[in-house]
Design an enzyme around this catalytic site. Structure first.
Site, PDB file in Angstrom:
ATOM      1  N   SER A 177       0.839  -1.200   0.000  1.00 21.67           N
ATOM      2  CA  SER A 177       0.000   0.000   0.000  1.00 21.67           C
ATOM      3  C   SER A 177       0.868   1.242   0.000  1.00 21.67           C
ATOM      4  O   SER A 177       2.036   1.215   0.432  1.00 21.67           O
ATOM      5  CB  SER A 177      -0.890   0.005   1.253  1.00 21.67           C
ATOM      6  OG  SER A 177      -1.494   1.263   1.468  1.00 21.67           O
ATOM      7  N   TYR A 190      -1.947  -1.288  10.374  1.00 20.46           N
ATOM      8  CA  TYR A 190      -2.084  -1.626   8.949  1.00 20.46           C
ATOM      9  C   TYR A 190      -0.882  -1.123   8.169  1.00 20.46           C
ATOM     10  O   TYR A 190      -0.296  -1.868   7.357  1.00 20.46           O
ATOM     11  CB  TYR A 190      -3.369  -1.010   8.415  1.00 20.46           C
ATOM     12  CG  TYR A 190      -3.565  -1.133   6.918  1.00 20.46           C
ATOM     13  CD1 TYR A 190      -4.087  -2.298   6.359  1.00 20.46           C
ATOM     14  CD2 TYR A 190      -3.255  -0.076   6.065  1.00 20.46           C
ATOM     15  CE1 TYR A 190      -4.279  -2.407   4.987  1.00 20.46           C
ATOM     16  CE2 TYR A 190      -3.446  -0.172   4.698  1.00 20.46           C
ATOM     17  CZ  TYR A 190      -3.957  -1.344   4.171  1.00 20.46           C
ATOM     18  OH  TYR A 190      -4.145  -1.436   2.811  1.00 20.46           O
TER      19      TYR A 190
END
Length: 285
Positions: A177, A190
């Site tokens: 990401s 995350y």
């Protein structure tokens, strides 16, 4: 001409990983290209394939001729919709429901996929979870462990199970990401998992190169997937992706082509690399 920032209807879902069929508007997952048999006779195992980026990747790979083993957690309706789209592409699909945070499930799913299709040429480690927090005290041991188990441990479990069945020329593609590079004030654990995935990708690429297995990653920016309304409040969802240079969130099918490329022979000289479909933000490689 100035790019106009795009907004979304405010919405929220109370349960992760979210249901795609409840989103407004529905994400655009159908491939934007004609198939050219780039993955003909290949078998791809895709995690989180029921919706979002995983769905778009599975359908795009099916269009290129791959047969699909699709793993998902619990979203039966979304998974069947993905399976129907794969079938319409003239391909074959097998669904496996379970938690990839369990090594036993990963081993069993891979064994059943190999029994069904005879081989695995492509592993797409895509499934993940994220939970927005406003304070470090919300990051309990249970929450941190769970996020790492889903997002990182699963990649170890699946690589261990899949690699023995992979012939030379196979590919592993991990979803990281943009948060791995810039961080995120609300997605602390995350973001940490996504940074770990970048390093895992680079390490695995070196380990598996002598076997002719390439390992790369894709680092999407803000993409319109079920994780978004399932992670943030309605107001934040409405502005998702508006701060990118392109002024909007990306669609899953705008990311899927990166996975198809990395899985194909077009990327035969690429390993240990990360592609960045993120709407124009400049980040480190």
């Amino acid at each position: 001409m100035k790019v106009e920032k795009q907004t979304l209807p405010p919405q929220h879902q109370d349960h992760q990983p979210g249901i795609e069929s409840r989103m407004n508007p529905r994400p655009d997952f159908m491939p934007r290209f004609r198939g050219s048999s780039r993955l003909r006779d290949k078998v791809a195992l895709v995690t989180g394939g029921d919706s979002g980026i995983g769905r778009a990747v599975a359908v795009a790979m099916a269009r290129e001729g791959a047969r699909i083993a699709l793993l998902y957690l619990e979203e039966k309706g979304d998974a069947q919709e993905t399976a129907d789209a794969i079938t319409l592409e003239g391909s074959q699909v097998e669904l496996f429901v379970g938690d990839i945070g369990s090594e036993q499930f990963c081993r069993e799913a891979v064994a059943q996929a190999v029994a069904r299709f005879g081989r695995i040429d492509i592993l797409v480690n895509n499934a993940g979870e994220q939970h927005a927090v406003k304070d470090l005290d919300e990051l309990t041991e249970e929450r941190i462990t769970r996020t790492f188990r889903t997002n990182v441990f699963s990649m170890f479990f699946l690589a261990k199970a899949v690699v023995p069945h992979m012939p030379p020329g196979s590919a592993i593609i991990n979803t990281t990401s943009i948060t791995a590079y810039r961080g995120h004030t609300q997605l602390i654990d995350y973001s940490a998992t996504k940074g770990a995935i970048v390093t895992l990708t680079r390490s695995l690429s070196q380990l598996l190169a002598p076997r002719g297995i390439r390992v790369n990653a894709v680092a999407p920016g803000p993409i319109w997937t079920p994780l978004i309304p399932a992670s943030f409040d309605a107001k934040k969802v409405s502005t998702h992706g508006g701060d990118t240079p392109l002024g909007r969130p990306g669609q899953p099918n705008e990311v899927a082509s990166s996975f198809v490329f990395l899985a194909s022979d077009d990327a035969s000289y690429m390993t240990g690399q990360v592609l960045h479909p993120n709407g124009g933000e400049m980040v480190g490689s």
